[in-house]
Write a protein that holds these residues in place. Structure first.
Motif, mmCIF file in Angstrom:
data_model
loop_
_atom_site.group_PDB
_atom_site.id
_atom_site.type_symbol
_atom_site.label_atom_id
_atom_site.label_comp_id
_atom_site.label_asym_id
_atom_site.label_seq_id
_atom_site.Cartn_x
_atom_site.Cartn_y
_atom_site.Cartn_z
ATOM 1 N N ASN A 163 0.825 -1.203 0.000
ATOM 2 C CA ASN A 163 0.000 0.000 0.000
ATOM 3 C C ASN A 163 0.864 1.260 0.000
ATOM 4 O O ASN A 163 0.536 2.250 -0.655
ATOM 5 C CB ASN A 163 -0.926 0.002 1.216
ATOM 6 N N MET A 164 1.965 1.213 0.733
ATOM 7 C CA MET A 164 2.866 2.362 0.743
ATOM 8 C C MET A 164 3.489 2.594 -0.628
ATOM 9 O O MET A 164 3.659 3.739 -1.062
ATOM 10 C CB MET A 164 3.962 2.159 1.785
ATOM 11 N N GLN A 165 3.809 1.522 -1.341
ATOM 12 C CA GLN A 165 4.346 1.656 -2.688
ATOM 13 C C GLN A 165 3.326 2.271 -3.635
ATOM 14 O O GLN A 165 3.653 3.110 -4.470
ATOM 15 C CB GLN A 165 4.800 0.291 -3.209
ATOM 16 N N VAL A 166 2.048 1.852 -3.491
ATOM 17 C CA VAL A 166 0.999 2.386 -4.355
ATOM 18 C C VAL A 166 0.718 3.850 -4.042
ATOM 19 O O VAL A 166 0.434 4.657 -4.943
ATOM 20 C CB VAL A 166 -0.290 1.536 -4.203
ATOM 21 N N LEU A 167 0.816 4.223 -2.767
ATOM 22 C CA LEU A 167 0.472 5.583 -2.340
ATOM 23 C C LEU A 167 1.603 6.584 -2.529
ATOM 24 O O LEU A 167 1.382 7.775 -2.312
ATOM 25 C CB LEU A 167 0.062 5.573 -0.868
ATOM 26 N N GLN A 168 2.777 6.127 -2.909
ATOM 27 C CA GLN A 168 3.906 7.039 -3.015
ATOM 28 C C GLN A 168 3.664 8.197 -3.987
ATOM 29 O O GLN A 168 3.971 9.352 -3.662
ATOM 30 C CB GLN A 168 5.169 6.273 -3.419
ATOM 31 N N PRO A 169 3.092 7.976 -5.190
ATOM 32 C CA PRO A 169 2.819 9.123 -6.074
ATOM 33 C C PRO A 169 1.853 10.127 -5.453
ATOM 34 O O PRO A 169 2.048 11.347 -5.579
ATOM 35 C CB PRO A 169 2.234 8.461 -7.329
ATOM 36 N N LYS A 170 0.802 9.645 -4.770
ATOM 37 C CA LYS A 170 -0.156 10.550 -4.138
ATOM 38 C C LYS A 170 0.487 11.300 -2.975
ATOM 39 O O LYS A 170 0.217 12.491 -2.776
ATOM 40 C CB LYS A 170 -1.373 9.764 -3.647
ATOM 41 N N MET A 171 1.320 10.608 -2.216
ATOM 42 C CA MET A 171 2.007 11.265 -1.104
ATOM 43 C C MET A 171 2.957 12.350 -1.608
ATOM 44 O O MET A 171 3.058 13.428 -1.016
ATOM 45 C CB MET A 171 2.772 10.217 -0.291
ATOM 46 N N LYS A 172 3.632 12.062 -2.695
ATOM 47 C CA LYS A 172 4.537 13.060 -3.268
ATOM 48 C C LYS A 172 3.766 14.275 -3.761
ATOM 49 O O LYS A 172 4.224 15.418 -3.602
ATOM 50 C CB LYS A 172 5.332 12.421 -4.421
ATOM 51 N N ALA A 173 2.565 14.038 -4.350
ATOM 52 C CA ALA A 173 1.747 15.154 -4.814
ATOM 53 C C ALA A 173 1.277 16.023 -3.641
ATOM 54 O O ALA A 173 1.241 17.257 -3.738
ATOM 55 C CB ALA A 173 0.550 14.619 -5.598
ATOM 56 N N ILE A 174 0.916 15.382 -2.531
ATOM 57 C CA ILE A 174 0.494 16.138 -1.342
ATOM 58 C C ILE A 174 1.655 16.950 -0.789
ATOM 59 O O ILE A 174 1.490 18.113 -0.396
ATOM 60 C CB ILE A 174 -0.060 15.171 -0.275
ATOM 61 N N GLN A 175 2.842 16.390 -0.766
ATOM 62 C CA GLN A 175 4.005 17.104 -0.256
ATOM 63 C C GLN A 175 4.337 18.318 -1.115
ATOM 64 O O GLN A 175 4.711 19.376 -0.595
ATOM 65 C CB GLN A 175 5.209 16.162 -0.178
ATOM 66 N N THR A 197 -7.417 4.779 2.626
ATOM 67 C CA THR A 197 -6.889 3.550 2.015
ATOM 68 C C THR A 197 -6.671 2.428 3.020
ATOM 69 O O THR A 197 -6.308 1.318 2.626
ATOM 70 C CB THR A 197 -5.565 3.853 1.297
ATOM 71 N N GLY A 198 -6.861 2.706 4.318
ATOM 72 C CA GLY A 198 -6.657 1.679 5.333
ATOM 73 C C GLY A 198 -5.214 1.262 5.487
ATOM 74 O O GLY A 198 -4.921 0.089 5.753
ATOM 75 N N THR A 199 -4.297 2.204 5.341
ATOM 76 C CA THR A 199 -2.859 1.924 5.416
ATOM 77 C C THR A 199 -2.299 2.425 6.737
ATOM 78 O O THR A 199 -2.602 3.541 7.169
ATOM 79 C CB THR A 199 -2.123 2.606 4.252
ATOM 80 N N ASN A 200 -1.465 1.596 7.355
ATOM 81 C CA ASN A 200 -0.785 1.972 8.588
ATOM 82 C C ASN A 200 0.718 1.943 8.331
ATOM 83 O O ASN A 200 1.289 0.874 8.105
ATOM 84 C CB ASN A 200 -1.151 1.024 9.724
ATOM 85 N N PRO A 201 1.393 3.090 8.325
ATOM 86 C CA PRO A 201 2.830 3.096 8.031
ATOM 87 C C PRO A 201 3.650 2.278 9.010
ATOM 88 O O PRO A 201 4.726 1.785 8.658
ATOM 89 C CB PRO A 201 3.197 4.585 8.113
ATOM 90 N N LEU A 202 3.167 2.113 10.241
ATOM 91 C CA LEU A 202 3.918 1.356 11.237
ATOM 92 C C LEU A 202 3.783 -0.147 11.061
ATOM 93 O O LEU A 202 4.503 -0.905 11.714
ATOM 94 C CB LEU A 202 3.453 1.755 12.644
ATOM 95 N N SER A 203 2.862 -0.587 10.195
ATOM 96 C CA SER A 203 2.658 -2.032 10.026
ATOM 97 C C SER A 203 3.882 -2.715 9.436
ATOM 98 O O SER A 203 4.110 -3.900 9.680
ATOM 99 C CB SER A 203 1.435 -2.287 9.121
#
Length: 422
Positions: free
Chosen positions: A66-78, A99-105
């Motif tokens: 999920n973190m790999q998939v969200l990387q483009p969206k996270m970069k856009a937010i930053q 997205t139900g993602t927990n970075p600490l998982s």
């Protein structure tokens, strides 16, 4: 390290109890004072802990993907809120929640087994110091101090002095050789585990900072293990080496059976799946049917590997269905369904197109053209200005309004001239 180990001292009793139980089993086979009995007890402790951590490992895989998939969206937010850190954090948390993602998982397995690791370190340190701990009494303590793994005592370290190693009935050379080999194997297994994750199980079509971070960790982690390893007892090195080997094997299984979409591992998996389907002309397991069904449901959103898989099925005369099964059918281009094709109108010949599509009258057998009572209508190629039935052509108007007859004088009563015209 002693301070950290003492902090986890609450779990030393359960860890020592598990080791003693396994030691009683292996001691009956190899002898209670042998390195095999104590070494295999530590290995069995690792296997037991990692089996209990499998649910956390599954969550770690899902979180990493999920973190790999969200990387483009996270970069856009930053980039969008680069001047507003608070809004940036709020949007990040909102994205994680949606997205139900927990970075600490992704760190859960390491965090969960760290208490057992430091508790084992505390137990082995006590054995090296000749102190009883947990359920390990004096007789078990003496047995553990006599145990050697390839000539190195269970509680010896690479940095121990010759006098301390001699008190454990071993030589400094044997201890350092065994510990050095185990440290190298531990670092190599860590490097290989991270490398196969980066080269096989990452979507190479998406370039994100997350990939660069993982690439850096691939080289940093082995160095960290190598530096820390010289301060670990041999028993802890056995524990950590077994953990790394387990992680490597577990990850190889996950990569081969459930690869990341768009990765090299997915292409290899779909090739194996394609070979099995074309050989048997069917999808032979429920799990594989679910995978095929998921690919079919994506439609135009499929990645390159999935499009290649669908096209290869079509070339083999097989069509993937929505329920994950396959049927025999006609091979069609990508994006075209196997439903009834739309019928295109038949192209008319050139003569009919020039005639405006009007039907011609059928010829009467035995009749001459002069005897025919109903003549065929003139085609569009015939000049409309030509006289029919012997009538003269109508006069065309010129630019000055005067009529000009092309064939003879005008018949009938002539129109009187205007008085102004002479």
């Amino acid at each position: 390290m002693d301070t950290i180990a003492s902090f986890f001292s609450f779990i030393t009793t359960p860890v020592s109890w598990v080791i003693v139980q396994f030691h009683s089993v292996y001691g009956a086979i190899f002898g209670p004072d042998t390195g095999w009995a104590w070494g295999l007890s530590i290995v069995s402790l690792v296997v037991l802990i990692r089996i209990c951590l499998i649910p956390l490992f599954v969550k770690q895989i899902k979180s990493t993907r999920n973190m790999q998939v969200l990387q483009p969206k996270m970069k856009a937010i930053q980039e969008r809120y680069k001047n507003d850190k608070q809004r940036q954090s709020e949007e990040m948390m909102k994205l994680y929640k949606e997205t139900g993602t927990n970075p600490l998982s992704s760190c859960l397995p390491i965090l969960a087994q760290s208490p057992f690791f430091f508790a084992l370190y505390h137990v082995l340190s006590s054995i090296a110091s000749g102190k009883t701990i947990g359920v390990i009494n004096q007789s078990l303590l003496d047995s553990a101090r006599q145990a050697h793994i390839f000539g190195a005592p269970l509680a010896a370290k690479f940095t121990d002095s010759a006098d301390k190693v001699g008190s454990l009935d071993a030589t400094l050379t044997s201890v350092r050789v065994v510990t050095a080999v185990m440290i190298v194997l531990m670092s190599a297994s860590q490097f290989y585990t991270q490398r196969q994750l980066m080269t096989k199980n990452v979507d190479l079509t998406v370039k994100t900072p997350y990939m660069q971070q993982q690439k850096m960790l691939m080289y940093i982690f082995p160095v960290i293990f190598m530096v820390m390893g010289i301060n670990f007892p041999v028993g802890v090195l056995v524990y950590w080496l077994t953990t790394n080997v387990w992680t490597m094997g577990q990850q190889m299984y996950v990569i081969n059976q459930n690869p990341t979409p768009g990765s090299k591992a997915q292409d290899q998996y779909l090739q194996r799946l394609l070979k099995g389907i074309t050989t048997h002309s069917e999808v032979r397991s429920k799990r594989r049917r679910n995978i095929v069904s998921a690919i079919v449901a994506k439609g135009p959103d499929r990645n390159d590997n999935e499009r290649k898989f669908i096209n290869s099925l079509s070339k083999s005369g097989l069509v993937a269905q929505a329920d994950g099964t396959v049927i025999k059918g006609e091979a069609l281009p990508e994006g075209e369904s196997h439903a009834a094709k739309r019928q295109q109108p038949k192209r008319q010949p050139k003569s009919k197109r020039q005639a405006g599509g009007q039907p011609t009258a059928p010829k009467t057998s035995g009749a001459k053209p002069s005897d025919a009572t109903d003549e065929a209508p003139k085609t569009s190629l015939q000049k409309k200005d030509e006289p029919q039935d012997g009538q003269p052509k109508p006069a065309r108007k010129t630019g000055n309004g005067a009529a000009r007859a092309k064939s003879g004088p005008r018949k009938g009563q002539q129109r009187p001239k205007h008085p102004t015209k002479k």
